[in-house]
Design a protein around this motif. Sequence first.
Motif, PDB file in Angstrom:
ATOM      1  N   SER A   1      34.207  -7.322  58.300  1.00 37.61           N
ATOM      2  CA  SER A   1      34.223  -6.748  59.653  1.00 37.61           C
ATOM      3  C   SER A   1      33.144  -7.423  60.489  1.00 37.61           C
ATOM      4  O   SER A   1      32.095  -7.812  59.970  1.00 37.61           O
ATOM      5  CB  SER A   1      33.983  -5.238  59.606  1.00 37.61           C
ATOM      6  OG  SER A   1      32.736  -4.951  59.009  1.00 37.61           O
TER       7      SER A   1
ATOM      8  N   GLU B   1      36.205 -10.116  71.253  1.00 38.05           N
ATOM      9  CA  GLU B   1      36.682  -8.740  71.374  1.00 38.05           C
ATOM     10  C   GLU B   1      36.645  -8.213  72.805  1.00 38.05           C
ATOM     11  O   GLU B   1      37.513  -7.432  73.210  1.00 38.05           O
ATOM     12  CB  GLU B   1      35.853  -7.824  70.462  1.00 38.05           C
ATOM     13  CG  GLU B   1      35.891  -8.189  68.984  1.00 38.05           C
ATOM     14  CD  GLU B   1      37.145  -7.690  68.284  1.00 38.05           C
ATOM     15  OE1 GLU B   1      38.095  -7.286  68.976  1.00 38.05           O
ATOM     16  OE2 GLU B   1      37.160  -7.718  67.044  1.00 38.05           O
TER      17      GLU B   1
ATOM     18  N   ARG C   1      35.634  -3.924  72.341  1.00 42.42           N
ATOM     19  CA  ARG C   1      36.999  -3.701  72.830  1.00 42.42           C
ATOM     20  C   ARG C   1      37.010  -2.700  73.982  1.00 42.42           C
ATOM     21  O   ARG C   1      37.673  -2.918  75.002  1.00 42.42           O
ATOM     22  CB  ARG C   1      37.891  -3.206  71.688  1.00 42.42           C
ATOM     23  CG  ARG C   1      38.197  -4.282  70.668  1.00 42.42           C
ATOM     24  CD  ARG C   1      38.927  -3.757  69.432  1.00 42.42           C
ATOM     25  NE  ARG C   1      39.096  -4.841  68.462  1.00 42.42           N
ATOM     26  CZ  ARG C   1      39.700  -4.721  67.282  1.00 42.42           C
ATOM     27  NH1 ARG C   1      40.202  -3.541  66.922  1.00 42.42           N
ATOM     28  NH2 ARG C   1      39.807  -5.755  66.476  1.00 42.42           N
TER      29      ARG C   1
ATOM     30  N   TRP D   1      39.293   5.355  62.121  1.00 40.30           N
ATOM     31  CA  TRP D   1      40.251   4.266  62.329  1.00 40.30           C
ATOM     32  C   TRP D   1      41.267   4.160  61.190  1.00 40.30           C
ATOM     33  O   TRP D   1      41.482   3.100  60.615  1.00 40.30           O
ATOM     34  CB  TRP D   1      39.485   2.954  62.479  1.00 40.30           C
ATOM     35  CG  TRP D   1      38.702   2.846  63.771  1.00 40.30           C
ATOM     36  CD1 TRP D   1      38.169   3.854  64.510  1.00 40.30           C
ATOM     37  CD2 TRP D   1      38.358   1.644  64.455  1.00 40.30           C
ATOM     38  NE1 TRP D   1      37.506   3.371  65.605  1.00 40.30           N
ATOM     39  CE2 TRP D   1      37.600   2.009  65.598  1.00 40.30           C
ATOM     40  CE3 TRP D   1      38.590   0.292  64.205  1.00 40.30           C
ATOM     41  CZ2 TRP D   1      37.089   1.079  66.500  1.00 40.30           C
ATOM     42  CZ3 TRP D   1      38.082  -0.640  65.088  1.00 40.30           C
ATOM     43  CH2 TRP D   1      37.347  -0.249  66.233  1.00 40.30           C
TER      44      TRP D   1
ATOM     45  N   ASN E   1      42.907   0.132  66.706  1.00 38.39           N
ATOM     46  CA  ASN E   1      43.447  -0.792  65.705  1.00 38.39           C
ATOM     47  C   ASN E   1      44.850  -0.338  65.311  1.00 38.39           C
ATOM     48  O   ASN E   1      45.324   0.741  65.712  1.00 38.39           O
ATOM     49  CB  ASN E   1      42.521  -0.961  64.491  1.00 38.39           C
ATOM     50  CG  ASN E   1      42.523   0.227  63.552  1.00 38.39           C
ATOM     51  OD1 ASN E   1      43.226   1.208  63.750  1.00 38.39           O
ATOM     52  ND2 ASN E   1      41.722   0.146  62.507  1.00 38.39           N
ATOM     53  N   ASP E   2      45.540  -1.146  64.530  1.00 35.36           N
ATOM     54  CA  ASP E   2      46.939  -0.882  64.187  1.00 35.36           C
ATOM     55  C   ASP E   2      47.100   0.350  63.302  1.00 35.36           C
ATOM     56  O   ASP E   2      48.123   1.033  63.369  1.00 35.36           O
ATOM     57  CB  ASP E   2      47.539  -2.098  63.469  1.00 35.36           C
ATOM     58  CG  ASP E   2      47.639  -3.322  64.367  1.00 35.36           C
ATOM     59  OD1 ASP E   2      47.576  -3.169  65.604  1.00 35.36           O
ATOM     60  OD2 ASP E   2      47.785  -4.440  63.829  1.00 35.36           O
TER      61      ASP E   2
ATOM     62  N   SER F   1      47.756  -1.859  70.720  1.00 39.58           N
ATOM     63  CA  SER F   1      46.707  -1.788  69.713  1.00 39.58           C
ATOM     64  C   SER F   1      46.022  -3.142  69.560  1.00 39.58           C
ATOM     65  O   SER F   1      46.246  -4.061  70.336  1.00 39.58           O
ATOM     66  CB  SER F   1      47.337  -1.333  68.390  1.00 39.58           C
ATOM     67  OG  SER F   1      46.376  -1.247  67.383  1.00 39.58           O
TER      68      SER F   1
ATOM     69  N   ASP G   1      44.426  -6.048  66.392  1.00 41.68           N
ATOM     70  CA  ASP G   1      44.394  -6.654  65.052  1.00 41.68           C
ATOM     71  C   ASP G   1      45.646  -7.459  64.745  1.00 41.68           C
ATOM     72  O   ASP G   1      45.577  -8.499  64.122  1.00 41.68           O
ATOM     73  CB  ASP G   1      44.179  -5.648  63.915  1.00 41.68           C
ATOM     74  CG  ASP G   1      42.803  -5.023  63.919  1.00 41.68           C
ATOM     75  OD1 ASP G   1      41.970  -5.429  64.757  1.00 41.68           O
ATOM     76  OD2 ASP G   1      42.564  -4.113  63.098  1.00 41.68           O
TER      77      ASP G   1
ATOM     78  N   SER H   1      47.986  -6.790  62.552  1.00 38.52           N
ATOM     79  CA  SER H   1      48.241  -6.841  61.119  1.00 38.52           C
ATOM     80  C   SER H   1      49.749  -6.834  60.900  1.00 38.52           C
ATOM     81  O   SER H   1      50.530  -6.661  61.839  1.00 38.52           O
ATOM     82  CB  SER H   1      47.601  -5.625  60.436  1.00 38.52           C
ATOM     83  OG  SER H   1      48.193  -4.436  60.938  1.00 38.52           O
TER      84      SER H   1
ATOM     85  N   SER I   1      50.244  -5.785  70.033  1.00 40.08           N
ATOM     86  CA  SER I   1      48.901  -5.771  69.455  1.00 40.08           C
ATOM     87  C   SER I   1      48.168  -7.053  69.826  1.00 40.08           C
ATOM     88  O   SER I   1      48.781  -8.113  69.972  1.00 40.08           O
ATOM     89  CB  SER I   1      48.998  -5.631  67.927  1.00 40.08           C
ATOM     90  OG  SER I   1      47.731  -5.422  67.341  1.00 40.08           O
TER      91      SER I   1
END
Length: 341
Positions: A133, A169, A205, A228, A254-255, A280, A282, A284, A296
Motif C-alpha cells: 500500500s 492519487e 483521493r 475498505w 476502492n472496488d 470507484s 483501483d 481490480s 474505476s
Amino acid sequence: MPSQRPTLLQVAQRAGVSRSTASFVLAGRHVDMRISEEARQRVLRAAEELDYRPNLMARSLRTKVTKTIALVSDTIASDPYAGRAIHGSLAAAVAHGHLLFIGETEGDPVIEEKLISDLLDRQVDAFVYASMSTRYVRLPKLLRGSKVALLNCLTRAAAPAQHAVIPDEVAAGWSAAQVVVEAGHRTGIHLVGNLAEHVFAGRERVAGIREGLAQAGARPAGTIDCDWWPDPAYEAVHAALAGGLRPRVLICLNDRIALGAYQALREAGFTVPDDVSVLSFDDSDLAAWLRPPLTSIALPHYQMGWRAVELLLSPDAEPGVVRVPMPVRARASVGKPVDLT
C-alpha cells in the motif's frame, strides 16, 4: 556428463587473435582499442560457432557490476493484483539485460534485515524497495549507500536521496470528479469509505475529488463512513438507505467498497446506474466482474514497476518523486442524473 562451456581462450584461438583482443571485441571495445573490422568479424564468428557465452560471475568480479537488481517487498510478491508491479519491474530489467531477484519480508523487520544482508553479499547492483500500500517508509539502514528506488512508497525527507514511484492519487480523485460532472451530476454526490488521514491513498483521493468537484461548482453532499471491505461497506450503505438517504452518486474509495455498495443498493431496490451512479478506484478484476461493470480509476502497478527500474538504470535521473498517472476505466456504472423526487 555435460560438456564444458567454451572459454574465451578457445574463441581467441579459433579466431587467430590474442585472448585480450577477443575480450575487447566481445565487450564492444574494438573501436577504442583500434581492432580491425576483419579481426572483429573473425572473433564474432568464432564465438557464434562455439556458442560462447561469457562467464558473468568472472566478469562481475573484475568490473564489480553484476547486472542484477533486487526487489524487496512486504507482501506484493504474493498479491495477485499488486504483483503486476513485479511484472513491470521484471520486464524493464530484462529489457536492460539485467536479472531481477525478488524477496518478500511479510513486514517482518528481522526477515527484511536478513534478506537485504544476503542480497548485499551477492553484490546486487541496485534495489527496488516496494510496499503493498502507498505509504511513508523509513529506508532500512542496510540500504543506505546503495542505489535504491522506492516503489509505491516514499520517505518524508525534504530532499529525497532516492527515486520514489507512486500512483498519482490526487489526479485520480480529480478524474473521478470529472467523470461525475461530465455525466451531469452536481448534487447528491456521496463519498463511501473511511477518510482517516493516515491512509495515504484515501487522503489524496478525497483531496482530488473535492478539488475536481469545486472546480465545477459542486461539492460532496456527505460521507458514508466504513472500512475498505465489502461487508462493512454493505452494512454502512444499507443503514444509510434505510435511514432515508437517496444518493445520486456514490464515489467509493476502492472496488471492495463498491461491491458492498452494489449489494446494498440492489437490496433496497435501486438500479445502477439508472437510479444511482457508482464509481470507484483501483480497477481490480472485481470491477469488470460486477454487473453492471464498474467504472474505476486504475492503479498503474505494471507501469510503476517498469518506471522504478528505468530510473535505477538511468545514470542521469535525479532523485525525486515520480507520480504515475491513473487511467479511468469507463464502464457501465455511471449514468446521467434522474429525478428522485
